[in-house]
Scaffold this active site. Structure first.
Site, PDB file in Angstrom:
ATOM      1  N   SER A   9      -3.017  -7.507   3.198  1.00 56.09           N
ATOM      2  CA  SER A   9      -3.214  -7.350   4.647  1.00 56.09           C
ATOM      3  C   SER A   9      -3.583  -8.693   5.272  1.00 56.09           C
ATOM      4  O   SER A   9      -3.179  -8.997   6.400  1.00 56.09           O
ATOM      5  CB  SER A   9      -4.327  -6.340   4.921  1.00 56.09           C
ATOM      6  OG  SER A   9      -3.995  -5.081   4.407  1.00 56.09           O
ATOM      7  N   LYS A  12     -17.661  -6.404   7.974  1.00 57.14           N
ATOM      8  CA  LYS A  12     -16.416  -7.130   8.254  1.00 57.14           C
ATOM      9  C   LYS A  12     -16.023  -6.944   9.709  1.00 57.14           C
ATOM     10  O   LYS A  12     -16.334  -5.926  10.315  1.00 57.14           O
ATOM     11  CB  LYS A  12     -15.282  -6.581   7.377  1.00 57.14           C
ATOM     12  CG  LYS A  12     -15.256  -7.148   5.972  1.00 57.14           C
ATOM     13  CD  LYS A  12     -13.909  -6.805   5.338  1.00 57.14           C
ATOM     14  CE  LYS A  12     -13.862  -7.128   3.872  1.00 57.14           C
ATOM     15  NZ  LYS A  12     -12.624  -6.634   3.244  1.00 57.14           N
ATOM     16  N   HIS A  50       0.835  -1.204   0.000  1.00 50.30           N
ATOM     17  CA  HIS A  50       0.000   0.000   0.000  1.00 50.30           C
ATOM     18  C   HIS A  50       0.873   1.259   0.000  1.00 50.30           C
ATOM     19  O   HIS A  50       0.594   2.225  -0.708  1.00 50.30           O
ATOM     20  CB  HIS A  50      -0.903   0.062   1.250  1.00 50.30           C
ATOM     21  CG  HIS A  50      -1.941  -1.013   1.355  1.00 50.30           C
ATOM     22  ND1 HIS A  50      -2.090  -1.799   2.474  1.00 50.30           N
ATOM     23  CD2 HIS A  50      -2.906  -1.400   0.500  1.00 50.30           C
ATOM     24  CE1 HIS A  50      -3.091  -2.635   2.304  1.00 50.30           C
ATOM     25  NE2 HIS A  50      -3.607  -2.423   1.108  1.00 50.30           N
ATOM     26  N   ARG A 108      -2.363  -6.246  -8.185  1.00 52.85           N
ATOM     27  CA  ARG A 108      -1.219  -7.126  -7.930  1.00 52.85           C
ATOM     28  C   ARG A 108      -1.058  -8.183  -9.024  1.00 52.85           C
ATOM     29  O   ARG A 108      -0.001  -8.374  -9.569  1.00 52.85           O
ATOM     30  CB  ARG A 108      -1.385  -7.838  -6.583  1.00 52.85           C
ATOM     31  CG  ARG A 108      -1.089  -6.954  -5.414  1.00 52.85           C
ATOM     32  CD  ARG A 108      -1.567  -7.558  -4.142  1.00 52.85           C
ATOM     33  NE  ARG A 108      -2.990  -7.861  -4.229  1.00 52.85           N
ATOM     34  CZ  ARG A 108      -3.739  -8.206  -3.224  1.00 52.85           C
ATOM     35  NH1 ARG A 108      -3.224  -8.356  -2.042  1.00 52.85           N
ATOM     36  NH2 ARG A 108      -5.028  -8.433  -3.387  1.00 52.85           N
TER      37      ARG A 108
HETATM   38  O1  PNS Z   1      -8.804  -2.846   0.573  1.00 58.50           O
HETATM   39  P1  PNS Z   1     -10.039  -3.453  -0.011  1.00 58.50           P
HETATM   40  O2  PNS Z   1     -10.793  -4.227   1.056  1.00 58.50           O
HETATM   41  O3  PNS Z   1      -9.761  -4.291  -1.237  1.00 58.50           O
HETATM   42  O4  PNS Z   1     -10.966  -2.211  -0.471  1.00 58.50           O
HETATM   43  C1  PNS Z   1     -12.225  -2.425  -1.037  1.00 58.50           C
HETATM   44  C2  PNS Z   1     -13.054  -1.118  -1.141  1.00 58.50           C
HETATM   45  C3  PNS Z   1     -13.123  -0.421   0.190  1.00 58.50           C
HETATM   46  C4  PNS Z   1     -12.395  -0.197  -2.144  1.00 58.50           C
HETATM   47  C5  PNS Z   1     -14.457  -1.547  -1.655  1.00 58.50           C
HETATM   48  O5  PNS Z   1     -14.936  -2.578  -0.851  1.00 58.50           O
HETATM   49  C6  PNS Z   1     -15.447  -0.400  -1.645  1.00 58.50           C
HETATM   50  O6  PNS Z   1     -15.336   0.532  -2.416  1.00 58.50           O
HETATM   51  N1  PNS Z   1     -16.436  -0.492  -0.722  1.00 58.50           N
HETATM   52  C7  PNS Z   1     -17.432   0.539  -0.515  1.00 58.50           C
HETATM   53  C8  PNS Z   1     -18.795   0.072  -1.007  1.00 58.50           C
HETATM   54  C9  PNS Z   1     -18.977   0.363  -2.481  1.00 58.50           C
HETATM   55  O7  PNS Z   1     -18.807   1.477  -2.930  1.00 58.50           O
HETATM   56  N2  PNS Z   1     -19.325  -0.666  -3.252  1.00 58.50           N
HETATM   57  C10 PNS Z   1     -19.547  -0.475  -4.690  1.00 58.50           C
HETATM   58  C11 PNS Z   1     -18.343  -0.821  -5.516  1.00 58.50           C
HETATM   59  S1  PNS Z   1     -18.341  -2.568  -5.748  1.00 58.50           S
END
Ligand code: PNS
Length: 164
Positions: free
Chosen positions: A128, A41, A17, A90
């Site tokens: 993570s 979560k 990150h 990745r």
């Molecule tokens: O680090 P991560 O867990 O891969 O991040 C994922 C994240 C936070 C970017 C994604 O889960 C997100 O944008 N969640 C907010 C809900 C949302 O907007 N969902 C619509 C897009 S699928």
């Protein structure tokens, strides 16, 4: 002024990150790294703890701010006054999920673009969840996170590495 957001769970922030943050910070005048407050979560670290860790690792980057948000990323981007989301890619395994998210975000907010930065090869395997798993078995995570965060992860997991 160009502005981007880098949303994620950051539970905890890894060196992968940090690499993305440094590179994105060079591309935009202002970058906000934002922790999703996801009630579905059960994270290892609270949102406040994750924000604090991000602040510490980004303290030398003058154009990087740390924030948190709840709800949709697209709504958060709109509130933040930006049309650019940063995400790290990745491997091919990330691609399907990331493409789906980017397309969903554009469906919600058609002006929104996702800029993908390919993770540096040395961090291509890193996540993570790998950090949490290796640490939970007492493994060495010092190549994955900063020394300070490594200690926080061991302490949170109740792992005693006997000075290793
Ligand atoms: O680090 P991560 O867990 O891969 O991040 C994922 C994240 C936070 C970017 C994604 O889960 C997100 O944008 N969640 C907010 C809900 C949302 O907007 N969902 C619509 C897009 S699928």
């Amino acid at each position: 002024m160009s502005k981007a957001i880098y949303p994620g769970s950051f539970d905890p922030v890894t060196l992968g990150h940090v690499d993305i943050i440094h590179r994105a910070a060079k591309m935009f005048d202002s970058l906000t790294v934002s922790v999703l407050n996801n009630s579905e979560k059960t994270p290892l670290f609270s949102v406040d703890e994750r924000v604090k860790m991000l602040r510490e690792v980004c303290k030398d980057l003058s154009n990087v701010k740390i924030d948190s948000f709840s709800g949709l990323t697209a709504d958060y981007a709109q509130r933040s006054g930006t049309d650019v989301i940063i995400r790290g890619l990745r491997a091919i395994t990330d691609f399907e999920y990331e493409l789906q998210m980017a397309q969903t975000n554009r469906k919600i907010l058609p002006t929104l673009d996702t800029v993908f930065l390919t993770t540096s090869l040395e961090y291509a395997y890193l996540s993570s969840s790998i950090v949490r798993e290796v640490a939970s078995y007492g493994g060495d995570i010092h190549e994955f996170v900063t020394p300070d965060i490594a200690e926080k992860v061991y302490s949170k997991l109740g792992v005693n590495r006997n000075g290793k």
